[in-house]
Every structure is written in C-alpha cells, then in structure tokens.
Write a protein that holds these residues in place. Structure first.
Motif, short mmCIF file in Angstrom:
data_model
loop_
_atom_site.label_atom_id
_atom_site.label_comp_id
_atom_site.label_asym_id
_atom_site.label_seq_id
_atom_site.Cartn_x
_atom_site.Cartn_y
_atom_site.Cartn_z
N TYR A 24 6.34 73.56 14.90
CA TYR A 24 5.29 72.96 14.09
C TYR A 24 5.00 71.53 14.54
O TYR A 24 3.84 71.11 14.59
CB TYR A 24 5.67 73.00 12.61
CG TYR A 24 5.89 74.41 12.13
CD1 TYR A 24 4.80 75.23 11.83
CD2 TYR A 24 7.17 74.93 12.00
CE1 TYR A 24 5.00 76.54 11.42
CE2 TYR A 24 7.36 76.24 11.59
CZ TYR A 24 6.27 77.03 11.30
OH TYR A 24 6.47 78.32 10.89
N ILE A 28 1.43 70.02 15.97
CA ILE A 28 0.82 68.77 15.51
C ILE A 28 0.60 67.83 16.70
O ILE A 28 -0.47 67.24 16.84
CB ILE A 28 1.70 68.09 14.45
CG1 ILE A 28 1.74 68.93 13.17
CG2 ILE A 28 1.21 66.68 14.14
CD1 ILE A 28 2.79 68.49 12.17
N SER A 29 1.59 67.75 17.58
CA SER A 29 1.49 66.80 18.70
C SER A 29 0.40 67.18 19.69
O SER A 29 -0.15 66.31 20.36
CB SER A 29 2.83 66.67 19.41
OG SER A 29 3.15 67.87 20.08
N GLY A 31 -2.43 68.71 18.73
CA GLY A 31 -3.69 68.77 18.02
C GLY A 31 -4.05 70.14 17.49
O GLY A 31 -5.15 70.34 16.97
N ARG A 32 -3.15 71.11 17.61
CA ARG A 32 -3.43 72.45 17.10
C ARG A 32 -3.19 72.56 15.60
O ARG A 32 -3.51 73.56 14.98
CB ARG A 32 -2.59 73.48 17.84
CG ARG A 32 -2.94 73.60 19.31
CD ARG A 32 -2.21 74.75 20.00
NE ARG A 32 -0.87 74.98 19.53
CZ ARG A 32 0.24 74.67 20.21
NH1 ARG A 32 0.15 74.13 21.41
NH2 ARG A 32 1.42 74.94 19.72
N ALA A 33 -2.58 71.54 15.01
CA ALA A 33 -2.34 71.51 13.57
C ALA A 33 -2.61 70.09 13.09
O ALA A 33 -2.49 69.14 13.86
CB ALA A 33 -0.89 71.91 13.26
N PRO A 34 -3.01 69.93 11.83
CA PRO A 34 -3.29 68.59 11.33
C PRO A 34 -2.03 67.75 11.22
O PRO A 34 -0.94 68.26 10.97
CB PRO A 34 -3.91 68.84 9.95
CG PRO A 34 -3.46 70.19 9.56
CD PRO A 34 -3.23 70.96 10.83
N GLY A 35 -2.17 66.48 11.42
CA GLY A 35 -1.05 65.56 11.31
C GLY A 35 -1.18 64.43 12.31
O GLY A 35 -2.20 64.30 12.99
N ALA A 36 -0.18 63.62 12.38
CA ALA A 36 -0.15 62.46 13.27
C ALA A 36 0.60 62.85 14.55
O ALA A 36 1.82 62.96 14.53
CB ALA A 36 0.52 61.29 12.58
N PRO A 37 -0.13 63.05 15.66
CA PRO A 37 0.51 63.52 16.90
C PRO A 37 1.64 62.63 17.41
O PRO A 37 2.70 63.13 17.78
CB PRO A 37 -0.64 63.58 17.90
CG PRO A 37 -1.86 63.71 17.08
CD PRO A 37 -1.58 62.96 15.81
#
Length: 70
Positions: A24, A28-29, A31-37
């Motif tokens: 997960y 995120i890292s 960019g395939r999932a929301p969040g702070a890469p």
C-alpha cells in the motif's frame, strides 16, 4: 500519515503487520493510491530498515486479540 506511522513503527518497533502495509505504501509512493508519496517512501524505508538494524528494538508480534466470548 502520523497516525499510520504510529501503527506501523511505534517507538522504533516494527510488527508483522507493518510489512503488510508495504504494498500500500508502494502504491501511494507511485501515485496509484491517494496520499503523500514522499512520506510513504520514508515510512516503507523505516519499516524495512528497523527490521534489519540490530541496534533497534526487535521485530515483535503484536498481541493477539482476545477471543470474543458470548
């Protein structure tokens, strides 16, 4: 992400479940999932390095939840 960090690597200890978060964090890292890469990459690196560092607290298994009795 601070709450997540407390769950993944609390006071320098990593848990079995911390490693389950790595896919997960990778999503995120990239960019395939929301969040702070940048924070996701940092968290993943710290989880992995804490497990490899002999001077850090050892990898521990989180206590098992108590069975529900009725």
């Amino acid at each position: 992400m601070i709450d997540l960090w407390d769950d993944l690597c609390h006071q320098g200890s990593v848990y079995d479940d911390s490693f389950l978060a790595l896919p997960y964090l990778a999503a995120i890292s990239t960019g395939r999932a929301p969040g702070a890469p940048a924070e996701a990459v940092l968290m993943a690196g710290l989880v992995v390095s804490a497990a490899d560092d002999p001077s850090s607290p050892s990898v521990t298994t989180a206590p098992s939840p108590r069975p529900v009795t009725t």
